[in-house]
Write a protein that holds these residues in place. Structure first.
Motif, PDB file in Angstrom:
ATOM      1  N   ILE A  29     -46.325 -29.299  56.876  1.00 31.75           N
ATOM      2  CA  ILE A  29     -47.178 -28.139  56.650  1.00 31.75           C
ATOM      3  C   ILE A  29     -46.423 -27.080  55.842  1.00 31.75           C
ATOM      4  O   ILE A  29     -46.958 -26.488  54.917  1.00 31.75           O
ATOM      5  N   ARG A  30     -45.175 -26.884  56.199  1.00 32.40           N
ATOM      6  CA  ARG A  30     -44.354 -25.881  55.521  1.00 32.40           C
ATOM      7  C   ARG A  30     -44.273 -26.136  54.019  1.00 32.40           C
ATOM      8  O   ARG A  30     -44.206 -25.215  53.230  1.00 32.40           O
ATOM      9  N   ARG A  31     -44.248 -27.434  53.645  1.00 27.44           N
ATOM     10  CA  ARG A  31     -44.073 -27.765  52.225  1.00 27.44           C
ATOM     11  C   ARG A  31     -45.389 -27.976  51.491  1.00 27.44           C
ATOM     12  O   ARG A  31     -45.402 -28.128  50.287  1.00 27.44           O
ATOM     13  N   ASN A  32     -46.490 -28.039  52.273  1.00 28.90           N
ATOM     14  CA  ASN A  32     -47.787 -28.357  51.671  1.00 28.90           C
ATOM     15  C   ASN A  32     -48.205 -27.276  50.667  1.00 28.90           C
ATOM     16  O   ASN A  32     -48.345 -26.100  51.016  1.00 28.90           O
ATOM     17  N   PRO A  33     -48.408 -27.641  49.406  1.00 30.90           N
ATOM     18  CA  PRO A  33     -48.743 -26.632  48.378  1.00 30.90           C
ATOM     19  C   PRO A  33     -50.059 -25.901  48.680  1.00 30.90           C
ATOM     20  O   PRO A  33     -50.170 -24.702  48.403  1.00 30.90           O
ATOM     21  N   LYS A  34     -51.028 -26.604  49.262  1.00 35.08           N
ATOM     22  CA  LYS A  34     -52.312 -25.962  49.563  1.00 35.08           C
ATOM     23  C   LYS A  34     -52.140 -24.848  50.587  1.00 35.08           C
ATOM     24  O   LYS A  34     -52.766 -23.793  50.496  1.00 35.08           O
ATOM     25  N   VAL A  35     -51.284 -25.129  51.566  1.00 34.60           N
ATOM     26  CA  VAL A  35     -51.063 -24.130  52.608  1.00 34.60           C
ATOM     27  C   VAL A  35     -50.368 -22.914  52.026  1.00 34.60           C
ATOM     28  O   VAL A  35     -50.749 -21.761  52.286  1.00 34.60           O
ATOM     29  N   ILE A  36     -49.345 -23.180  51.202  1.00 33.58           N
ATOM     30  CA  ILE A  36     -48.612 -22.074  50.580  1.00 33.58           C
ATOM     31  C   ILE A  36     -49.560 -21.228  49.743  1.00 33.58           C
ATOM     32  O   ILE A  36     -49.542 -20.002  49.790  1.00 33.58           O
ATOM     33  N   GLN A  37     -50.450 -21.923  49.038  1.00 36.82           N
ATOM     34  CA  GLN A  37     -51.402 -21.215  48.197  1.00 36.82           C
ATOM     35  C   GLN A  37     -52.352 -20.354  49.027  1.00 36.82           C
ATOM     36  O   GLN A  37     -52.645 -19.209  48.682  1.00 36.82           O
ATOM     37  N   ALA A  38     -52.832 -20.925  50.159  1.00 36.63           N
ATOM     38  CA  ALA A  38     -53.773 -20.195  50.997  1.00 36.63           C
ATOM     39  C   ALA A  38     -53.131 -18.939  51.568  1.00 36.63           C
ATOM     40  O   ALA A  38     -53.768 -17.898  51.705  1.00 36.63           O
ATOM     41  N   TYR A  39     -51.847 -19.051  51.906  1.00 34.93           N
ATOM     42  CA  TYR A  39     -51.186 -17.902  52.518  1.00 34.93           C
ATOM     43  C   TYR A  39     -50.656 -16.910  51.497  1.00 34.93           C
ATOM     44  O   TYR A  39     -50.690 -15.708  51.708  1.00 34.93           O
ATOM     45  N   GLY A  61     -62.906 -21.871  56.635  1.00 33.80           N
ATOM     46  CA  GLY A  61     -63.673 -22.807  57.450  1.00 33.80           C
ATOM     47  C   GLY A  61     -63.443 -24.265  57.134  1.00 33.80           C
ATOM     48  O   GLY A  61     -64.096 -25.140  57.691  1.00 33.80           O
ATOM     49  N   ILE A  62     -62.525 -24.532  56.223  1.00 33.38           N
ATOM     50  CA  ILE A  62     -62.283 -25.923  55.856  1.00 33.38           C
ATOM     51  C   ILE A  62     -60.846 -26.286  56.232  1.00 33.38           C
ATOM     52  O   ILE A  62     -59.920 -25.485  56.027  1.00 33.38           O
ATOM     53  N   THR A  63     -60.678 -27.477  56.797  1.00 33.44           N
ATOM     54  CA  THR A  63     -59.326 -27.922  57.130  1.00 33.44           C
ATOM     55  C   THR A  63     -58.611 -28.287  55.837  1.00 33.44           C
ATOM     56  O   THR A  63     -59.042 -29.210  55.134  1.00 33.44           O
ATOM     57  N   ILE A  64     -57.542 -27.568  55.505  1.00 30.29           N
ATOM     58  CA  ILE A  64     -56.856 -27.877  54.247  1.00 30.29           C
ATOM     59  C   ILE A  64     -55.614 -28.717  54.469  1.00 30.29           C
ATOM     60  O   ILE A  64     -55.081 -29.295  53.526  1.00 30.29           O
ATOM     61  N   ALA A  65     -55.143 -28.778  55.694  1.00 32.62           N
ATOM     62  CA  ALA A  65     -53.959 -29.609  55.942  1.00 32.62           C
ATOM     63  C   ALA A  65     -53.854 -29.921  57.418  1.00 32.62           C
ATOM     64  O   ALA A  65     -54.382 -29.197  58.268  1.00 32.62           O
ATOM     65  N   GLU A  66     -53.168 -31.018  57.722  1.00 37.65           N
ATOM     66  CA  GLU A  66     -52.915 -31.378  59.105  1.00 37.65           C
ATOM     67  C   GLU A  66     -51.634 -32.198  59.144  1.00 37.65           C
ATOM     68  O   GLU A  66     -51.454 -33.090  58.318  1.00 37.65           O
ATOM     69  N   GLY A  67     -50.747 -31.904  60.065  1.00 40.42           N
ATOM     70  CA  GLY A  67     -49.523 -32.687  60.153  1.00 40.42           C
ATOM     71  C   GLY A  67     -48.441 -31.977  60.927  1.00 40.42           C
ATOM     72  O   GLY A  67     -48.654 -30.879  61.439  1.00 40.42           O
ATOM     73  N   PRO A  68     -47.243 -32.570  60.978  1.00 34.08           N
ATOM     74  CA  PRO A  68     -46.119 -31.930  61.662  1.00 34.08           C
ATOM     75  C   PRO A  68     -45.646 -30.705  60.897  1.00 34.08           C
ATOM     76  O   PRO A  68     -45.887 -30.600  59.684  1.00 34.08           O
ATOM     77  N   GLY A  98     -54.252 -35.187  71.855  1.00 32.77           N
ATOM     78  CA  GLY A  98     -53.948 -36.161  72.900  1.00 32.77           C
ATOM     79  C   GLY A  98     -53.497 -35.502  74.183  1.00 32.77           C
ATOM     80  O   GLY A  98     -53.355 -34.275  74.259  1.00 32.77           O
ATOM     81  N   ASN A  99     -53.266 -36.325  75.199  1.00 31.11           N
ATOM     82  CA  ASN A  99     -52.741 -35.808  76.457  1.00 31.11           C
ATOM     83  C   ASN A  99     -51.360 -35.229  76.233  1.00 31.11           C
ATOM     84  O   ASN A  99     -50.540 -35.787  75.528  1.00 31.11           O
ATOM     85  N   ARG A 100     -51.085 -34.114  76.874  1.00 28.40           N
ATOM     86  CA  ARG A 100     -49.771 -33.468  76.871  1.00 28.40           C
ATOM     87  C   ARG A 100     -49.269 -33.160  75.463  1.00 28.40           C
ATOM     88  O   ARG A 100     -48.077 -33.210  75.198  1.00 28.40           O
ATOM     89  N   GLU A 101     -50.191 -32.840  74.563  1.00 29.62           N
ATOM     90  CA  GLU A 101     -49.773 -32.512  73.200  1.00 29.62           C
ATOM     91  C   GLU A 101     -49.796 -30.999  73.019  1.00 29.62           C
ATOM     92  O   GLU A 101     -50.608 -30.304  73.639  1.00 29.62           O
ATOM     93  N   LEU A 102     -48.919 -30.506  72.178  1.00 29.28           N
ATOM     94  CA  LEU A 102     -48.900 -29.081  71.881  1.00 29.28           C
ATOM     95  C   LEU A 102     -49.255 -28.921  70.401  1.00 29.28           C
ATOM     96  O   LEU A 102     -48.467 -29.270  69.527  1.00 29.28           O
ATOM     97  N   VAL A 103     -50.472 -28.454  70.153  1.00 27.36           N
ATOM     98  CA  VAL A 103     -51.001 -28.438  68.791  1.00 27.36           C
ATOM     99  C   VAL A 103     -51.264 -26.999  68.361  1.00 27.36           C
ATOM    100  O   VAL A 103     -51.673 -26.169  69.159  1.00 27.36           O
ATOM    101  N   GLY A 104     -51.026 -26.727  67.096  1.00 30.34           N
ATOM    102  CA  GLY A 104     -51.269 -25.400  66.574  1.00 30.34           C
ATOM    103  C   GLY A 104     -52.457 -25.372  65.636  1.00 30.34           C
ATOM    104  O   GLY A 104     -52.793 -26.380  65.007  1.00 30.34           O
ATOM    105  N   LEU A 105     -53.102 -24.231  65.545  1.00 29.76           N
ATOM    106  CA  LEU A 105     -54.200 -24.052  64.601  1.00 29.76           C
ATOM    107  C   LEU A 105     -53.915 -22.747  63.883  1.00 29.76           C
ATOM    108  O   LEU A 105     -53.882 -21.688  64.508  1.00 29.76           O
ATOM    109  N   ILE A 106     -53.670 -22.832  62.584  1.00 25.55           N
ATOM    110  CA  ILE A 106     -53.339 -21.608  61.859  1.00 25.55           C
ATOM    111  C   ILE A 106     -54.276 -21.433  60.664  1.00 25.55           C
ATOM    112  O   ILE A 106     -55.081 -22.306  60.347  1.00 25.55           O
ATOM    113  N   GLY A 107     -54.135 -20.312  60.023  1.00 25.48           N
ATOM    114  CA  GLY A 107     -54.955 -20.015  58.855  1.00 25.48           C
ATOM    115  C   GLY A 107     -54.980 -18.527  58.639  1.00 25.48           C
ATOM    116  O   GLY A 107     -54.714 -17.763  59.567  1.00 25.48           O
ATOM    117  N   PRO A 108     -55.281 -18.101  57.408  1.00 24.93           N
ATOM    118  CA  PRO A 108     -55.329 -16.666  57.117  1.00 24.93           C
ATOM    119  C   PRO A 108     -56.447 -15.984  57.918  1.00 24.93           C
ATOM    120  O   PRO A 108     -57.277 -16.652  58.521  1.00 24.93           O
TER     121      PRO A 108
END
Lengths: 253, 372
Positions: free
Chosen positions: A240-250, A229-236, A28-38
């Motif tokens: 994200i910090r608690r998302n098990p998929k993210v923890i697993q990927a990292y 190449g696949i989005t595994i999570a999206e959110g605040p 959105g307008n004036r949003e600060l968004v991050g894109l992370i991944g291994p």
């Protein structure tokens, strides 16, 4: 939400390799968004896709409703998306001042003939560009390096100069590709303040690709996580910090 | 204030050049020096215009002689075949001008005196040559400028050879017999006039926000695109402007030498110009001008040197000390290509940035004075 940038189910394949698949993103307008991944998750590919370096094999990209597919990188910059690079890409043989002035080229109202006749219109615009470039440099405290060749700047200043140069194109959206790479913790802290400051001061959206969790978690309001190449999570950040998929990927299983 | 001074400076320069103009000394001892000076002017135009492509924009072109050939032959045939009829139509005894001026007897002296007609013919022919060369530049540039580095060099080299071979096979242009240009109008004034224009255009373009685009293309194409700069457009503009001035240099050469052969525009001519650009320092106009002048004078000085008694004496002396047979030093001195190569090797080892060195140095001064 009225999206400034909308990436609609984009897939990009290089031969048999699918680098990014079915990627959706909406900023959105004036949003600060991050894109992370291994490493190798496709973050920079997404960047290159949005900025027109690569064309998506499938899917569409919109900037406030304008379709960006098929446009050249310089057209996309003209529409309002500016970027920095993972490995610094300044114009090495130009001074700091000229690096910033070069980025004003885009909004130039005069052409080669004005440059040759050097009339009042040309002089006025050149003076105006010079003043604007100096203002930008002052904001980032780089004005004292005005006539320094940019390759002679300290590393951190080169990174900031790249951001200044991107801002000189007067973007609506700024894409930062690993701005914290190679910085020490103090510099990273300063960078976080800087990014938040830029977002507010210039009233733009920022998409941040970053490896450093502290930086991303600290300033982004929303985060996308890519893996293979696949989005595994999206959110605040907290989610994200608690998302098990993210923890697993990292961290692995 | 500074503008007034600039205009005064240009005016004085032109006055000085007018003083140089005079009659071309065809058969006096001055003819030789006049010849060298004209050649310097032509080479300055070639080198400065190639510097826009190779130096400032960073696109390695090896086809400058090709564009020069297009300009030379176009301007030559213009003067030989098209212009006389046109001049006659305009200024002949039954021409338009005579007719128009008939009711005004006091204006009769202005009915194209020969000197005016000659100069005018030269300008028109030179513009024609330049424009055709620029067209050739556009035709070659658009498809080939997506190539980079070595690949572009090969394509432009190929273009130069194609032009030469084409001319060799076009009977209208004299083929291998060569083509004579009867109107030998070129004089000091126009040669250096066009050189001044070429220098002004290149510097004027480069020292502006518009022209900074050329430099960004050279430094980093990807970053330039990301900053909203249409790199293809800049490359094509550099190519076309470069080709235009190569064409004007060709025309001046045609109207000076009075005789053109395809062999005069072979690969080595392109290399000559590239050497001037490299020696002067890619992207330094002052350096390139100096290099063009130096490399025009050098073979003449060396030739003069080779024919002094000193050289064979020196050779004998050296061979007396070390018992080997040296290659004839005289021939070595007369062969500029060997010396060019040596000069280039020495330059690259000691001053890879060129004679005047530092890229920004020569540019920054101009930029800061322009922004005042």
């Amino acid at each position: 939400m009225d999206a400034l940038l909308k990436v609609d189910r984009c897939t990009i394949r290089f031969g048999g390799l699918t680098a990014v698949s079915n990627f959706d993103m909406s900023i959105g307008n004036r949003e600060l968004v991050g894109l992370i991944g291994p490493n190798g998750a496709g973050k920079t590919t997404v960047f290159n896709m949005i900025t027109g370096v690569y064309q998506p094999t499938e899917g569409q990209i919109f900037l406030s409703g304008d379709r960006l597919n098929g446009l050249k990188p310089f057209n996309i910059t003209a529409k309002g998306i500016a970027r920095t690079f993972q490995n610094i890409r300044l114009f090495a043989s130009l001074t700091v001042f000229d690096n910033v002035r070069a980025a004003f080229n885009l909004h130039l109202k005069h052409g080669p003939l004005h440059a040759l006749t050097r009339g009042p219109k040309f002089k006025r615009e050149e003076a105006d560009i010079g003043a604007q470039a100096m203002d930008l440099l002052k904001i980032f405290n780089l004005d004292r390096f005005r006539d320094v060749m940019c390759k002679n700047l300290p590393y951190g200043d080169q990174r900031r100069l790249e951001i200044v140069r991107a801002l000189a194109t007067k973007p609506r959206m700024l894409l930062l590709d690993e701005p914290a790479a190679g910085m020490n913790p103090t510099e990273k802290g300063a960078l976080m303040t800087l990014i938040e400051f830029i977002q507010e001061k210039f009233d733009i959206s920022v998409l941040l690709v970053e490896h450093d969790m502290r930086v991303v978690m600290g300033i982004c309001k929303r985060i996308y996580v890519l893996d293979y190449g696949i989005t595994i999570a999206e959110g605040p950040p907290d989610e994200i910090r608690r998302n098990p998929k993210v923890i697993q990927a990292y961290l692995g299983e | 204030m500074s503008r007034a001074r600039t205009i005064l400076g240009i005016f004085l320069l032109f006055l000085f050049l007018f003083a140089l103009t005079g009659e071309r000394p065809f058969a006096s001892h001055l003819a030789y020096y006049y010849d060298i000076l004209i050649n310097i002017g032509i080479n300055v135009i070639l080198a400065v215009s190639l510097n826009l492509v190779n130096g400032y924009t960073g696109q390695f072109s090896l086809g400058h002689a090709g564009f020069m050939a297009v300009g030379a032959y176009a301007a030559g045939s213009w003067s030989e075949h098209l212009s006389p009829g046109l001049v006659n139509f305009l200024a002949g005894s039954n021409g338009v001008l005579t007719f128009v001026l008939q009711p005004f007897p006091f204006l009769q002296p202005f009915a194209f005196p020969t000197a005016v007609a000659d100069n005018l013919a030269l300008i028109v022919a030179t513009m024609f040559g330049g424009l055709l060369a620029a067209l050739a530049g556009l035709a070659v540039g658009i498809p080939s400028l997506r190539l980079r580095g070595d690949y572009l060099a090969i394509v432009t080299l190929g273009f130069g050879e194609i032009i030469r071979t084409l001319i060799l096979n076009i009977d209208f242009l004299g083929a291998a017999r060569g083509m004579s240009v009867t109107g030998r109008y070129t004089n000091m004034f126009w040669t250096f006039g066009f050189a001044a224009v070429a220098i002004y255009v290149v510097l004027g373009l480069v020292n502006s926000t518009y022209g900074r685009g050329f430099l960004t293309v050279r430094d980093d194409e990807v970053a330039a695109e990301a900053m909203g700069i249409n790199t293809t457009k800049y490359k094509v503009i550099a190519f076309v402007v470069g080709a235009f001035f190569a064409g004007t240099a060709g025309s001046l050469f045609a109207h000076y030498a009075g005789f053109l052969t395809p062999e005069g525009f072979n690969f080595f001519k392109s290399v000559d110009v590239v050497v001037m650009v490299i020696l002067g320092g890619m992207g330094s106009t002052t350096g390139v001008i100096l290099a063009a002048a130096l490399l025009t004078i050098l073979p003449e000085v060396l030739r003069a040197l080779a024919h002094t008694d000193f050289v064979p004496a020196a050779q004998k002396a050296i061979e007396g000390v070390i018992p080997i047979h040296l290659p004839p030093l005289q021939g070595l001195l007369e062969n500029r290509l060997i010396l060019y190569s040596l000069l280039l090797i020495i330059m690259m080892l000691t001053r890879p940035q060129g004679l005047f060195g530092d890229l920004a140095g020569s540019r920054k001064r101009v930029t800061s004075s322009a922004s005042k």
